[in-house]
Design a protein around this motif. Sequence first.
Motif, PDB file in Angstrom:
ATOM      1  N   THR A 185      18.354  -6.696   1.549  1.00 50.71           N
ATOM      2  CA  THR A 185      19.137  -5.992   2.572  1.00 50.71           C
ATOM      3  C   THR A 185      18.647  -4.569   2.795  1.00 50.71           C
ATOM      4  O   THR A 185      18.950  -3.959   3.816  1.00 50.71           O
ATOM      5  N   LEU A 186      17.888  -4.033   1.816  1.00 52.95           N
ATOM      6  CA  LEU A 186      17.411  -2.641   1.908  1.00 52.95           C
ATOM      7  C   LEU A 186      16.021  -2.515   2.518  1.00 52.95           C
ATOM      8  O   LEU A 186      15.583  -1.401   2.828  1.00 52.95           O
ATOM      9  N   LEU A 187      15.303  -3.632   2.693  1.00 48.56           N
ATOM     10  CA  LEU A 187      13.896  -3.534   3.088  1.00 48.56           C
ATOM     11  C   LEU A 187      13.713  -2.887   4.458  1.00 48.56           C
ATOM     12  O   LEU A 187      12.797  -2.079   4.650  1.00 48.56           O
ATOM     13  N   GLU A 188      14.563  -3.223   5.417  1.00 51.83           N
ATOM     14  CA  GLU A 188      14.393  -2.633   6.751  1.00 51.83           C
ATOM     15  C   GLU A 188      14.580  -1.119   6.728  1.00 51.83           C
ATOM     16  O   GLU A 188      13.712  -0.377   7.230  1.00 51.83           O
ATOM     17  N   PRO A 189      15.682  -0.594   6.157  1.00 54.77           N
ATOM     18  CA  PRO A 189      15.779   0.876   6.094  1.00 54.77           C
ATOM     19  C   PRO A 189      14.702   1.513   5.219  1.00 54.77           C
ATOM     20  O   PRO A 189      14.270   2.642   5.484  1.00 54.77           O
ATOM     21  N   LEU A 190      14.251   0.814   4.177  1.00 57.40           N
ATOM     22  CA  LEU A 190      13.161   1.363   3.362  1.00 57.40           C
ATOM     23  C   LEU A 190      11.861   1.443   4.162  1.00 57.40           C
ATOM     24  O   LEU A 190      11.081   2.386   3.998  1.00 57.40           O
ATOM     25  N   ASP A 191      11.618   0.447   5.030  1.00 58.99           N
ATOM     26  CA  ASP A 191      10.450   0.513   5.913  1.00 58.99           C
ATOM     27  C   ASP A 191      10.531   1.752   6.800  1.00 58.99           C
ATOM     28  O   ASP A 191       9.535   2.459   7.009  1.00 58.99           O
ATOM     29  N   GLU A 192      11.732   2.029   7.330  1.00 58.58           N
ATOM     30  CA  GLU A 192      11.903   3.187   8.198  1.00 58.58           C
ATOM     31  C   GLU A 192      11.706   4.490   7.419  1.00 58.58           C
ATOM     32  O   GLU A 192      11.064   5.430   7.905  1.00 58.58           O
ATOM     33  N   MET A 193      12.250   4.544   6.202  1.00 54.97           N
ATOM     34  CA  MET A 193      12.075   5.729   5.374  1.00 54.97           C
ATOM     35  C   MET A 193      10.605   5.952   5.052  1.00 54.97           C
ATOM     36  O   MET A 193      10.108   7.083   5.059  1.00 54.97           O
ATOM     37  N   ASP A 194       9.888   4.858   4.757  1.00 55.65           N
ATOM     38  CA  ASP A 194       8.473   4.963   4.423  1.00 55.65           C
ATOM     39  C   ASP A 194       7.674   5.497   5.607  1.00 55.65           C
ATOM     40  O   ASP A 194       6.784   6.335   5.448  1.00 55.65           O
ATOM     41  N   GLU A 195       8.005   5.016   6.810  1.00 49.83           N
ATOM     42  CA  GLU A 195       7.301   5.483   7.996  1.00 49.83           C
ATOM     43  C   GLU A 195       7.582   6.960   8.252  1.00 49.83           C
ATOM     44  O   GLU A 195       6.679   7.738   8.570  1.00 49.83           O
ATOM     45  N   LEU A 196       8.839   7.378   8.085  1.00 53.40           N
ATOM     46  CA  LEU A 196       9.182   8.786   8.286  1.00 53.40           C
ATOM     47  C   LEU A 196       8.525   9.677   7.241  1.00 53.40           C
ATOM     48  O   LEU A 196       8.027  10.764   7.552  1.00 53.40           O
ATOM     49  N   ALA A 197       8.514   9.221   5.988  1.00 55.85           N
ATOM     50  CA  ALA A 197       7.856  10.000   4.939  1.00 55.85           C
ATOM     51  C   ALA A 197       6.368  10.126   5.218  1.00 55.85           C
ATOM     52  O   ALA A 197       5.766  11.188   5.012  1.00 55.85           O
ATOM     53  N   GLY A 198       5.761   9.029   5.709  1.00 53.28           N
ATOM     54  CA  GLY A 198       4.341   9.081   6.060  1.00 53.28           C
ATOM     55  C   GLY A 198       4.074  10.073   7.175  1.00 53.28           C
ATOM     56  O   GLY A 198       3.062  10.788   7.157  1.00 53.28           O
ATOM     57  N   PHE A 200      -7.215  -0.207   3.835  1.00 49.72           N
ATOM     58  CA  PHE A 200      -6.228   0.809   3.502  1.00 49.72           C
ATOM     59  C   PHE A 200      -5.414   1.173   4.742  1.00 49.72           C
ATOM     60  O   PHE A 200      -5.948   1.243   5.851  1.00 49.72           O
ATOM     61  N   ASN A 201      -4.126   1.418   4.536  1.00 51.71           N
ATOM     62  CA  ASN A 201      -3.231   1.772   5.627  1.00 51.71           C
ATOM     63  C   ASN A 201      -3.276   3.277   5.840  1.00 51.71           C
ATOM     64  O   ASN A 201      -2.785   4.054   5.015  1.00 51.71           O
ATOM     65  N   LEU A 202      -3.852   3.689   6.961  1.00 50.21           N
ATOM     66  CA  LEU A 202      -4.002   5.119   7.223  1.00 50.21           C
ATOM     67  C   LEU A 202      -2.674   5.756   7.630  1.00 50.21           C
ATOM     68  O   LEU A 202      -2.497   6.963   7.456  1.00 50.21           O
ATOM     69  N   SER A 203      -1.738   4.970   8.150  1.00 48.33           N
ATOM     70  CA  SER A 203      -0.425   5.520   8.500  1.00 48.33           C
ATOM     71  C   SER A 203       0.324   5.963   7.258  1.00 48.33           C
ATOM     72  O   SER A 203       1.095   6.928   7.294  1.00 48.33           O
ATOM     73  N   ARG A 204       0.107   5.257   6.145  1.00 43.07           N
ATOM     74  CA  ARG A 204       0.802   5.594   4.907  1.00 43.07           C
ATOM     75  C   ARG A 204      -0.019   6.533   4.036  1.00 43.07           C
ATOM     76  O   ARG A 204       0.260   6.694   2.860  1.00 43.07           O
ATOM     77  N   ARG A 205      -1.067   7.116   4.583  1.00 41.94           N
ATOM     78  CA  ARG A 205      -1.908   8.075   3.864  1.00 41.94           C
ATOM     79  C   ARG A 205      -2.571   7.465   2.637  1.00 41.94           C
ATOM     80  O   ARG A 205      -2.854   8.139   1.654  1.00 41.94           O
ATOM     81  N   GLU A 206      -2.808   6.123   2.677  1.00 39.87           N
ATOM     82  CA  GLU A 206      -3.591   5.530   1.599  1.00 39.87           C
ATOM     83  C   GLU A 206      -5.031   6.053   1.664  1.00 39.87           C
ATOM     84  O   GLU A 206      -5.735   6.047   0.661  1.00 39.87           O
ATOM     85  N   ALA A 207      -5.445   6.473   2.842  1.00 41.62           N
ATOM     86  CA  ALA A 207      -6.728   7.156   3.042  1.00 41.62           C
ATOM     87  C   ALA A 207      -6.586   7.995   4.304  1.00 41.62           C
ATOM     88  O   ALA A 207      -5.711   7.749   5.145  1.00 41.62           O
ATOM     89  N   ASP A 208      -7.452   9.002   4.432  1.00 46.38           N
ATOM     90  CA  ASP A 208      -7.441   9.844   5.625  1.00 46.38           C
ATOM     91  C   ASP A 208      -8.368   9.302   6.706  1.00 46.38           C
ATOM     92  O   ASP A 208      -8.046   9.363   7.893  1.00 46.38           O
ATOM     93  N   VAL A 209      -9.524   8.820   6.281  1.00 45.95           N
ATOM     94  CA  VAL A 209     -10.544   8.326   7.202  1.00 45.95           C
ATOM     95  C   VAL A 209     -11.060   6.999   6.670  1.00 45.95           C
ATOM     96  O   VAL A 209     -11.208   6.827   5.457  1.00 45.95           O
ATOM     97  N   ALA A 210     -11.316   6.057   7.573  1.00 49.22           N
ATOM     98  CA  ALA A 210     -11.906   4.776   7.182  1.00 49.22           C
ATOM     99  C   ALA A 210     -13.177   4.554   7.993  1.00 49.22           C
ATOM    100  O   ALA A 210     -13.207   4.813   9.201  1.00 49.22           O
ATOM    101  N   VAL A 211     -14.221   4.110   7.310  1.00 46.76           N
ATOM    102  CA  VAL A 211     -15.460   3.712   7.984  1.00 46.76           C
ATOM    103  C   VAL A 211     -15.619   2.221   7.715  1.00 46.76           C
ATOM    104  O   VAL A 211     -15.752   1.809   6.560  1.00 46.76           O
ATOM    105  N   ARG A 212     -15.575   1.421   8.764  1.00 44.18           N
ATOM    106  CA  ARG A 212     -15.570  -0.029   8.600  1.00 44.18           C
ATOM    107  C   ARG A 212     -16.670  -0.676   9.405  1.00 44.18           C
ATOM    108  O   ARG A 212     -17.035  -0.212  10.492  1.00 44.18           O
ATOM    109  N   VAL A 213     -17.178  -1.766   8.861  1.00 41.46           N
ATOM    110  CA  VAL A 213     -18.087  -2.639   9.603  1.00 41.46           C
ATOM    111  C   VAL A 213     -17.204  -3.713  10.214  1.00 41.46           C
ATOM    112  O   VAL A 213     -16.626  -4.545   9.523  1.00 41.46           O
ATOM    113  N   GLY A 214     -17.051  -3.672  11.531  1.00 37.69           N
ATOM    114  CA  GLY A 214     -16.122  -4.567  12.204  1.00 37.69           C
ATOM    115  C   GLY A 214     -15.036  -3.760  12.893  1.00 37.69           C
ATOM    116  O   GLY A 214     -15.209  -2.571  13.182  1.00 37.69           O
TER     117      GLY A 214
END
Length: 297
Positions: free
Chosen positions: A63-76, A131-145
Amino acid sequence: MDWDDLKIAHAVARHGSLSAAARALGSTQPTVSRRLNALERRLGVKLFEREAGGLTPGPLLTTLLEPLDEMDELAGAVERRIAARDTGLKGTITLTSLAWFGDDVLAPLLAQFCIRHPDVIIDLINDPRRFNLSRREADVAVRVGNFDQGDLVERKVADVSYGLYASETYVRRHGQPDFARKGADQHVVALNPSPIKVVPIEWLKAMLPRAAIVLRTNGVQSHVAALEAGEAMAALPRVIGDRRPGLVRFATPIPEPSQPVKIGVHADLRDTPRIRSVIDFLVQELKLMAPELNPAP
């Protein structure tokens, strides 16, 4: 409630295990386990069902996952805005890429950048995970593809082409690949199966469907090691294969494929001086490397 503790529960729910959550959070499995247990004791309820396949959110956490998703996005968003403040050319940049591209192409370039800008520290993480850049798992990603995140600014900076290689020892043992026989009596090293289309896998399958796969691996360096031991053929990025003495590149009936190299950054960070500077530097240097990354057939 302490958001840091709720973030632990949220990460475990998102990733399905303590170890995966620890990697995403930059922590350790014992630390995540200890903090999760402490949170459950304070709440007086178990947040997860412990099963053989991992951890499944219990009724309360579900029951908490949806508000936790919102909190995570705001914290990010808060973290990104703090990181984007104009601090000049100083601070830390976390940059992620595939192992082979990070090791063989980016590492020497980023070392040059940091010598020029001694107040900038770059943490290069070579990992196949996206890596999820929205959650600051990394600042920049260089990808093949391609990128699959909608809130990023991305830029194509190069193309990487592939070739079919084997060692001179392998050729003496097995001869040139017989494409008319679809690779019968030949050995290949392949990439691990992937849910997304991977250009070298499809190309190799199309040319040599009858070749025996002697090894599957997700690492280009392990491909190279198997080739240099004389055990098999493999598709390699030409910037890797052409540099290796003792490897032979075969002419192929299907044209050698290529993939785009792209740099991605979250829109909130693109104008941060240190981020902007490293992106501009990589764009310039990778363009100069175009003849190595995507050589003529």
